[in-house]
Design a protein around this motif. Structure first.
Motif, PDB file in Angstrom:
ATOM      1  N   PRO A   1       0.696  -1.510   0.550  1.00 34.56           N
ATOM      2  CA  PRO A   1      -0.240   0.285  -0.160  1.00 34.56           C
ATOM      3  C   PRO A   1       0.787   1.538   0.379  1.00 34.56           C
ATOM      4  CG  PRO A   1      -0.066  -1.399   2.487  1.00 34.56           C
ATOM      5  CD  PRO A   1       0.887  -1.792   1.250  1.00 34.56           C
ATOM      6  N   PHE A   2       3.184   1.381   0.589  1.00 37.96           N
ATOM      7  CA  PHE A   2       2.814   2.466   0.035  1.00 37.96           C
ATOM      8  C   PHE A   2       4.451   1.851   0.010  1.00 37.96           C
ATOM      9  CE2 PHE A   2       2.766   1.473   4.286  1.00 37.96           C
ATOM     10  CZ  PHE A   2       4.233   0.966   5.182  1.00 37.96           C
ATOM     11  N   GLY A   3       5.339   2.178  -0.448  1.00 37.67           N
ATOM     12  CA  GLY A   3       6.761   2.475  -0.378  1.00 37.67           C
ATOM     13  C   GLY A   3       6.760   1.662  -1.573  1.00 37.67           C
ATOM     14  N   HIS A   4       8.215   0.830  -0.946  1.00 39.88           N
ATOM     15  CA  HIS A   4       8.939  -0.072  -2.235  1.00 39.88           C
ATOM     16  C   HIS A   4      10.037  -1.246  -1.683  1.00 39.88           C
ATOM     17  CE1 HIS A   4      11.481  -1.311  -6.150  1.00 39.88           C
ATOM     18  NE2 HIS A   4      12.597  -1.209  -4.677  1.00 39.88           N
ATOM     19  N   VAL A   5      10.517  -2.093  -2.415  1.00 40.82           N
ATOM     20  CA  VAL A   5      10.371  -3.271  -1.071  1.00 40.82           C
ATOM     21  C   VAL A   5      11.505  -4.151  -3.004  1.00 40.82           C
ATOM     22  CG1 VAL A   5      10.925  -5.746  -0.222  1.00 40.82           C
ATOM     23  CG2 VAL A   5       8.945  -3.896   0.562  1.00 40.82           C
ATOM     24  N   GLY A   6      12.750  -4.058  -2.880  1.00 39.43           N
ATOM     25  CA  GLY A   6      13.957  -4.127  -3.802  1.00 39.43           C
ATOM     26  C   GLY A   6      13.867  -5.698  -3.654  1.00 39.43           C
ATOM     27  N   TYR A   7      13.996  -6.124  -5.114  1.00 36.90           N
ATOM     28  CA  TYR A   7      14.473  -7.580  -4.850  1.00 36.90           C
ATOM     29  C   TYR A   7      15.726  -7.940  -3.630  1.00 36.90           C
ATOM     30  CZ  TYR A   7      16.902 -11.833  -6.468  1.00 36.90           C
ATOM     31  OH  TYR A   7      17.163 -13.130  -7.243  1.00 36.90           O
ATOM     32  N   GLU A   8      16.968  -7.721  -3.487  1.00 38.18           N
ATOM     33  CA  GLU A   8      17.376  -8.228  -2.966  1.00 38.18           C
ATOM     34  C   GLU A   8      16.560  -7.294  -1.048  1.00 38.18           C
ATOM     35  OE1 GLU A   8      20.406  -6.788  -6.014  1.00 38.18           O
ATOM     36  OE2 GLU A   8      18.070  -5.621  -4.782  1.00 38.18           O
ATOM     37  N   ALA A   9      16.237  -6.835  -0.485  1.00 42.30           N
ATOM     38  CA  ALA A   9      15.612  -6.347   0.775  1.00 42.30           C
ATOM     39  C   ALA A   9      14.931  -7.598   0.465  1.00 42.30           C
ATOM     40  CB  ALA A   9      14.889  -4.907   0.720  1.00 42.30           C
ATOM     41  N   PHE A  10      14.304  -8.077  -0.381  1.00 40.83           N
ATOM     42  CA  PHE A  10      13.307  -8.738  -0.193  1.00 40.83           C
ATOM     43  C   PHE A  10      13.217 -10.763   0.133  1.00 40.83           C
ATOM     44  CE2 PHE A  10      10.006 -12.147  -2.034  1.00 40.83           C
ATOM     45  CZ  PHE A  10       8.962 -12.656  -1.238  1.00 40.83           C
ATOM     46  N   LEU A  11      14.933 -10.618  -0.413  1.00 37.61           N
ATOM     47  CA  LEU A  11      15.161 -11.903  -0.252  1.00 37.61           C
ATOM     48  C   LEU A  11      15.590 -11.815   0.996  1.00 37.61           C
ATOM     49  CD1 LEU A  11      17.751 -12.849  -2.739  1.00 37.61           C
ATOM     50  CD2 LEU A  11      15.559 -13.510  -2.819  1.00 37.61           C
ATOM     51  N   VAL A  12      16.664 -10.888   2.137  1.00 39.94           N
ATOM     52  CA  VAL A  12      16.881 -10.669   3.199  1.00 39.94           C
ATOM     53  C   VAL A  12      15.037 -10.800   4.194  1.00 39.94           C
ATOM     54  CG1 VAL A  12      17.351  -8.947   4.747  1.00 39.94           C
ATOM     55  CG2 VAL A  12      18.455  -9.463   2.707  1.00 39.94           C
ATOM     56  N   PHE A  13      14.307 -10.096   4.156  1.00 39.35           N
ATOM     57  CA  PHE A  13      12.820 -10.332   4.322  1.00 39.35           C
ATOM     58  C   PHE A  13      12.709 -12.139   4.390  1.00 39.35           C
ATOM     59  CE2 PHE A  13       8.413 -11.413   4.196  1.00 39.35           C
ATOM     60  CZ  PHE A  13       8.254 -10.452   5.044  1.00 39.35           C
ATOM     61  N   LEU A  14      12.929 -13.127   2.948  1.00 36.40           N
ATOM     62  CA  LEU A  14      12.681 -14.332   3.325  1.00 36.40           C
ATOM     63  C   LEU A  14      13.409 -14.771   3.866  1.00 36.40           C
ATOM     64  CD1 LEU A  14      11.732 -15.037  -0.665  1.00 36.40           C
ATOM     65  CD2 LEU A  14      10.465 -14.807   1.408  1.00 36.40           C
ATOM     66  N   SER A  15      14.450 -14.387   4.046  1.00 27.40           N
ATOM     67  CA  SER A  15      15.699 -15.485   5.240  1.00 27.40           C
ATOM     68  C   SER A  15      14.702 -15.248   6.335  1.00 27.40           C
ATOM     69  CB  SER A  15      17.550 -14.695   5.256  1.00 27.40           C
ATOM     70  OG  SER A  15      17.548 -15.706   6.115  1.00 27.40           O
ATOM     71  N   PHE A  16      14.743 -13.961   7.037  1.00 22.68           N
ATOM     72  CA  PHE A  16      14.309 -13.719   7.824  1.00 22.68           C
ATOM     73  C   PHE A  16      13.033 -14.701   8.419  1.00 22.68           C
ATOM     74  CE2 PHE A  16      11.223 -11.949  11.081  1.00 22.68           C
ATOM     75  CZ  PHE A  16      12.985 -11.685  12.682  1.00 22.68           C
ATOM     76  N   VAL A  17      12.873 -14.635   6.715  1.00 22.10           N
ATOM     77  CA  VAL A  17      10.658 -15.257   7.457  1.00 22.10           C
ATOM     78  C   VAL A  17      10.411 -16.716   7.702  1.00 22.10           C
ATOM     79  CG1 VAL A  17       9.016 -16.952   6.620  1.00 22.10           C
ATOM     80  CG2 VAL A  17       8.704 -14.241   6.621  1.00 22.10           C
ATOM     81  N   TYR A  18      12.524 -17.755   6.569  1.00 24.45           N
ATOM     82  CA  TYR A  18      12.325 -18.728   6.927  1.00 24.45           C
ATOM     83  C   TYR A  18      13.618 -19.459   8.281  1.00 24.45           C
ATOM     84  CZ  TYR A  18      10.615 -19.978   2.096  1.00 24.45           C
ATOM     85  OH  TYR A  18       9.638 -20.200   0.985  1.00 24.45           O
ATOM     86  N   THR A  19      14.278 -18.443   8.029  1.00 21.87           N
ATOM     87  CA  THR A  19      14.942 -18.892   9.300  1.00 21.87           C
ATOM     88  C   THR A  19      14.861 -18.383  10.993  1.00 21.87           C
ATOM     89  OG1 THR A  19      16.646 -17.064   8.830  1.00 21.87           O
ATOM     90  CG2 THR A  19      16.875 -19.413   7.087  1.00 21.87           C
ATOM     91  N   ALA A  20      14.423 -16.759  10.926  1.00 25.61           N
ATOM     92  CA  ALA A  20      14.411 -16.468  12.238  1.00 25.61           C
ATOM     93  C   ALA A  20      15.762 -15.404  12.564  1.00 25.61           C
ATOM     94  CB  ALA A  20      13.188 -17.482  13.318  1.00 25.61           C
ATOM     95  N   LYS A  21      15.970 -15.456  11.554  1.00 23.47           N
ATOM     96  CA  LYS A  21      17.245 -15.127  11.765  1.00 23.47           C
ATOM     97  C   LYS A  21      17.740 -13.773  10.643  1.00 23.47           C
ATOM     98  CE  LYS A  21      20.053 -18.881  13.070  1.00 23.47           C
ATOM     99  NZ  LYS A  21      21.103 -20.146  12.962  1.00 23.47           N
ATOM    100  N   VAL A  22      19.186 -12.307  11.084  1.00 23.59           N
ATOM    101  CA  VAL A  22      19.128 -11.203   9.776  1.00 23.59           C
ATOM    102  C   VAL A  22      20.123 -12.248   9.457  1.00 23.59           C
ATOM    103  CG1 VAL A  22      18.561  -9.384   9.886  1.00 23.59           C
ATOM    104  CG2 VAL A  22      17.048 -10.070  11.626  1.00 23.59           C
ATOM    105  N   ARG A  23      20.646 -11.557   8.053  1.00 24.52           N
ATOM    106  CA  ARG A  23      21.482 -12.617   7.228  1.00 24.52           C
ATOM    107  C   ARG A  23      21.775 -10.389   7.220  1.00 24.52           C
ATOM    108  NH1 ARG A  23      19.583 -15.131   1.535  1.00 24.52           N
ATOM    109  NH2 ARG A  23      19.557 -12.995   0.246  1.00 24.52           N
TER     110      ARG A  23
END
Length: 580
Positions: A110-132
């Protein structure tokens, strides 16, 4: 985290010792020992392999981010995020009847922008609960002395992650990122606080909002720029805080003249409407000048490049004037990163080496705003070059070379045949430049206003067609026709001159192409079979030469010896206004 009342939420990632076995195994009793940190780590690692494993694809959906499809697993996203659980329940994406459901990131936000690399980092946290670790190529800048603790790319990458975490309902990651952004607020430049404040407002992060408002209120950011970029209620809070602070520090401080402020704002509104004629009328009706209204600064920051050109064309504004913060118009243009405005300013006398009050040059401003990904990405043949890279290239070349010499005037007494031949030659050159270097050619043509004049004759005439070479408009007198053609000729001459100045290596390749290869290569299908093969091979070689020249243009701009000396220059005396 996922709602524990939802039976689909069977995954819980936490290091808390109070986790219940029931969250892992609903059949276990409360007396069973909780899972050990080692078990949770193994689970996190195993799920993380789903993202990294290239040996098999177990995904069942795709989310396209910046044109790149990213494979995801709906069961994991739905168990960790109520947003995705509701999305997958509501629809199956925009796919066909068979195949994976497909979604587009821009449709989910609904607002803002999420780039490709940022989404991969977000997915990594969703899957592993760790911020890479954040990828360096998108979370740092190309300034050669920046520590990247709070440069704009680092901030923007964290903001992209914050948008994803807030919209997709990951409060743990929101909390981590909010602490990082609060640290950025302390270290960042005042201009870089604005995007943080905008995202904090949309994400309703009250602690971060308060920190940003406090910092902005005590900065030198002017009210006009705040009103252009921030929500009204945020601007009002900043103004109240500033008024209270000013009253406490100096109760005798003179009030701002409201009538003068109103007149300046009316000039700015005229610029917003692209109405330079109205702006000229407002200037004649008041005692406010273009420079007093910082009209050129405003146009360079917010208006269309054509408006900037019109304001410059009035000859009433000082192109090297400093605003209340000590920024020249070129500094403002570099923050916007619009190449056409930058070249416009340089061609009208803007000094590329002029430093800010803090000793920062225009090119260092742009480097601090540019990601390595954008600066180093190789441009394929015929593709648009990255704007950030062009801005830096143009400024660095301007700082290394003498100002461009003025073009000799074109005589209106030139014979019609000579005029036609010169036009044909220039049209062909510009046509090939547009084919091989589209972004650079577009810039040069826009600054030279060649795109506003009617084309004469191009490559078509090389194939035996006369094009519009000898077309005659019976309603057009010879004098009017000559004037029209001369106008086109002057624009093309300036276009070529711009290209030679800012992209010399590419210009050399074009010279060679037009003088040596073009007469033969434009008729590849003529001659014997062997001759045609030779021509095709030479054409491929030439394309390689063009690419090498383009790469050389990009690489031949090392300012390692210039950066320290130019940044230490004292502020120069502001030049006088040019007169029309």
């Amino acid at each position: 985290m996922a709602n524990s009342s939802d039976p689909s939420s069977c995954l819980s990632f936490t290091s808390s010792p109070h986790i219940s076995n029931a969250s892992i195994n609903p059949n276990s009793s409360a007396s069973d020992p909780p899972p050990t940190p080692e078990l949770l780590t193994n689970l996190s690692s195993n799920l993380g392999r789903l993202l990294a494993d290239s040996g098999g694809d177990y995904s069942d959906a795709e989310i396209t981010v910046e044109g790149v499809p990213v494979a995801v697993h709906r069961c994991i996203l739905a168990s960790r995020s109520e947003f995705f659980a509701e999305l997958f329940r509501r629809e199956n994406g925009d796919s066909e009847k068979e195949g994976k459901p497909k979604y587009c990131m821009s449709d989910l936000l609904p607002f803002g922008h999420v780039g490709y690399e940022a989404f991969l980092v977000f997915l990594s946290f969703v899957y592993t609960a760790k911020v890479r670790d954040f990828p360096v190529e998108v979370s740092s800048c190309v300034h050669n002395v920046c520590g990247h603790e709070a440069c704009r790319p680092a901030i923007e990458f964290a903001l992209e992650l914050m948008c994803a975490s807030s919209v997709f309902g990951m409060p743990d990651l929101v909390s981590i990122l909010q602490r990082q952004l609060i640290d950025f607020v302390v270290k960042a430049l005042a201009d870089d606080i604005i995007p943080i404040l905008v995202v904090a407002f949309h994400c309703q992060l009250s602690q971060l909002i308060d920190q940003c408002i406090e910092r902005v209120a005590h900065s030198d950011l002017d009210s006009i720029s705040l009103e252009k970029t921030l929500p009204d209620e945020v601007v009002e809070k900043i103004k109240i805080l500033r008024r209270n602070s000013q009253h406490c520090c100096d109760p005798n401080m003179p009030a701002v003249d409201p009538l003068r402020e109103k007149r300046i704002r009316r000039i700015h509104k005229a610029l917003d409407s692209d109405d330079v004629e109205l702006m000229k009328l407002l200037l004649t009706e008041s005692d406010v000048t273009l420079d007093e209204a910082n009209a050129l600064h405003y146009a360079a920051a917010y208006c269309d490049p054509k408006v900037v050109a019109e304001v410059l064309g009035l000859g009433l504004a000082d192109v090297n004037l400093r605003d209340s913060r000590g920024y020249t118009v070129l500094h403002i243009a570099m923050m916007r990163k619009e190449p056409s405005i930058i070249i416009l300013l340089l061609s009208n006398g803007a000094r590329a080496s002029e430093p800010t009050l803090e000793g920062e040059s225009a090119v260092s401003i742009c480097r601090r705003l540019t990601r390595p990904k954008d600066y180093h990405t190789k441009t394929e043949r015929g593709q648009e070059a990255n704007k950030d890279r062009i801005c830096i290239d143009v400024l660095e070349r301007e700082m290394q070379r003498n100002p461009m010499a003025g073009e000799a005037s074109i005589s209106s007494q030139i014979t019609p045949n000579d005029l036609h031949m010169r036009l044909l030659k220039l049209e062909n050159r510009v046509a090939f430049a547009r084919l091989l270097f589209p972004a650079e050619a577009k810039l040069a043509m826009a600054i030279s206003q060649a795109d506003t004049t009617p084309e004469f004759a191009g490559i078509s005439s090389l194939k035996g067609s006369s094009g519009n070479l000898m077309e005659v408009d019976l309603n057009e007198t010879p004098t009017v026709q000559n004037k029209r053609l001369l106008s086109r000729l002057e624009s093309l001459v300036k276009t070529v001159s711009m290209g030679r100045h800012y992209f010399p290596h590419c210009s050399e390749v074009l010279d060679k192409f037009l003088q040596v290869d073009l007469p033969d290569l434009c008729v590849l299908e003529t001659g014997t079979t062997d001759e045609q093969k030779i021509k095709r091979r030479r054409f491929l070689e030439l394309k390689e030469e063009v690419q090498k020249a383009f790469d050389k243009d990009k690489a031949d701009k090392n300012l390692s010896g210039l950066s320290s000396s130019s940044s230490s220059l004292p502020p120069k005396k502001v030049g006088r206004k040019s007169k029309g």
